[in-house]
Design an enzyme around this catalytic site. Sequence first.
Site, mmCIF file in Angstrom:
data_model
loop_
_atom_site.group_PDB
_atom_site.id
_atom_site.type_symbol
_atom_site.label_atom_id
_atom_site.label_comp_id
_atom_site.label_asym_id
_atom_site.label_seq_id
_atom_site.Cartn_x
_atom_site.Cartn_y
_atom_site.Cartn_z
ATOM 1 N N GLN A 17 0.921 -1.091 -0.107
ATOM 2 C CA GLN A 17 0.128 0.097 -0.238
ATOM 3 C C GLN A 17 0.708 1.345 -0.162
ATOM 4 O OE1 GLN A 17 -3.243 2.277 2.550
ATOM 5 N NE2 GLN A 17 -3.010 0.137 3.138
ATOM 6 N N ARG A 38 7.107 -9.259 -10.216
ATOM 7 C CA ARG A 38 7.573 -10.637 -10.430
ATOM 8 C C ARG A 38 6.408 -11.316 -11.420
ATOM 9 N NH1 ARG A 38 10.287 -12.884 -5.268
ATOM 10 N NH2 ARG A 38 8.665 -11.527 -4.328
ATOM 11 N N ASP A 73 12.190 -10.619 -13.659
ATOM 12 C CA ASP A 73 12.720 -11.174 -12.635
ATOM 13 C C ASP A 73 14.004 -10.513 -12.302
ATOM 14 O OD1 ASP A 73 13.938 -12.861 -10.595
ATOM 15 O OD2 ASP A 73 13.485 -14.765 -11.444
ATOM 16 N N GLU A 139 0.930 -1.427 8.401
ATOM 17 C CA GLU A 139 0.484 -0.145 8.778
ATOM 18 C C GLU A 139 0.223 0.048 10.208
ATOM 19 O OE1 GLU A 139 -1.622 2.386 7.080
ATOM 20 O OE2 GLU A 139 -1.887 3.153 9.208
ATOM 21 N N ASP A 168 0.550 4.047 6.017
ATOM 22 C CA ASP A 168 0.631 3.632 4.696
ATOM 23 C C ASP A 168 0.354 4.859 3.633
ATOM 24 O OD1 ASP A 168 1.600 0.997 5.095
ATOM 25 O OD2 ASP A 168 -0.259 0.217 4.619
ATOM 26 N N GLY A 247 -7.577 20.658 19.038
ATOM 27 C CA GLY A 247 -7.382 21.944 18.934
ATOM 28 C C GLY A 247 -7.915 22.742 20.160
ATOM 29 N N GLY A 248 -7.870 24.058 20.288
ATOM 30 C CA GLY A 248 -8.258 25.030 21.442
ATOM 31 C C GLY A 248 -9.957 25.208 21.269
#
Length: 415
Positions: A17, A38, A73, A139, A168, A247-248
């Site tokens: 990912q 591959r 390969d 992840e 990821d 946050g505030g």
Amino acid sequence: MSKALDGVRILDFTHVQSGPTCTQLLAWFGADVIKVERAGAGDITREQLRDIPDVDSLYFTMLNHNKRSVTIDTKNPEGKQVLEALIQKCDVLVENFAPGALDRMGFTWERIQELNPRMIVASVKGFGPGPYEDCKVYENVAQCAGGAASTTGFDDGPPVVTGAQIGDSGTGLHLALGIVTALYQRTHSGRGQRVLAAMQDGVLNLCRVKLRDQQRLERTGVMKEYPQYPNGKFGEAVPRAGNASGGGQPGWILKCKGWETDPNAYIYFITQAPVWAKICNVIGKEEWATDPNYATPAARLPHLKDIFAEIERWTMTKTKFEAMQILNKYDIPCGPILSMKEIAEEPSLRKTGTIVEVDHPTRGKYLTVGNPIKLSDSPTEVTRSPLLGEHTDEVMAELGYSPEQVSALRTAGAI
Ligand code: CAO
């Protein structure tokens, strides 16, 4: 219309990912992304979490749009030569193999520089240099090691990982920025360079506010906007803050009409200071606008639980969409908790290309997330992911191989 990254060639050696999200973004901006896989197997995600037998999974198709696929390969000596030809032709090599895999293949930074001194080599790794640099990482390992898990969830429960793939896809985004920045520097320096985005670092960057809070906690011993205040206890480390706002402006998730049966009948409600009087009016607590215990943000902090309970008494009488409509009229910041089903069906997201329907030759139609970054002069058209090796012959011809040479390499198992 031309695309922002027209003419940039990416040798995409990524899988799973994190790397694929990065190269997909570059493809959406117009780069020619050549994915090396591959033969016979390909990126492991082609077969993971399949919903249709023998068809590329949604996991793969949704991360590999707008790319070409070639099979090589790279452990076969002749296959190595093909990869060398690609390195000479491309601008950027992107990889997210386990640490050391590229070196073991024989493609060290020094070797790549010999082949193409302008090449940018961009890597995702789980960790940067240090005790864990050799570890393989997925992840949730990154979410745990980057500070997200210890700060997510409720105080009386265990650490929790989030559904947002910040390890990821988040690191893929960081890497993409590193790549375009290195491409820009190359326009002055003429040289390539290495770009590293470690998943732990990427997650920590996204958890920056929690390191801010760690230091606030160490200085003052208390954080008044956290749900632990005023009755709970603070320890040495930033605690899990439930649904408190980072946050505030204090916020919380509140029930809406239908919550008993609908797991997403909730709204995020922010008690933004400038609209406090309007909030009081909407919920029928006009007296709170002038009551010294509630009138100022500082006075409200010890009462946040009661305040949200009172607001919830109001939100429970409305659906999340009705509440949104009313609150938006008064500029009160809020957001419905949208399910994936609601998001998938949302017409405005289809219109902007954020949700796209794609047709695939073996899968048929499916939905995906389009480019979340919109460039006015470089619009994104999402095209389907490639079948395994679909472009091998085409790319080999571009590299100067004749059909006979291609067939001999195929017989030798190199491509
Ligand atoms: N031809 C020949 N060999 C190839 C090849 C090709 N086209 N493509 C890959 N290989 C080989 C590699 O060279 C490597 O061989 P060695 O182990 O002998 O050196 C081998 O395939 C496997 O690569 P890998 O170790 O990267 O793969 P894995 O499935 O065992 O591990 C992962 C996967 C993700 C844990 C690991 O790649 C990793 O830690 N990556 C960095 C962090 C990362 O990106 N994590 C996020 C993944 S998304 O959730």
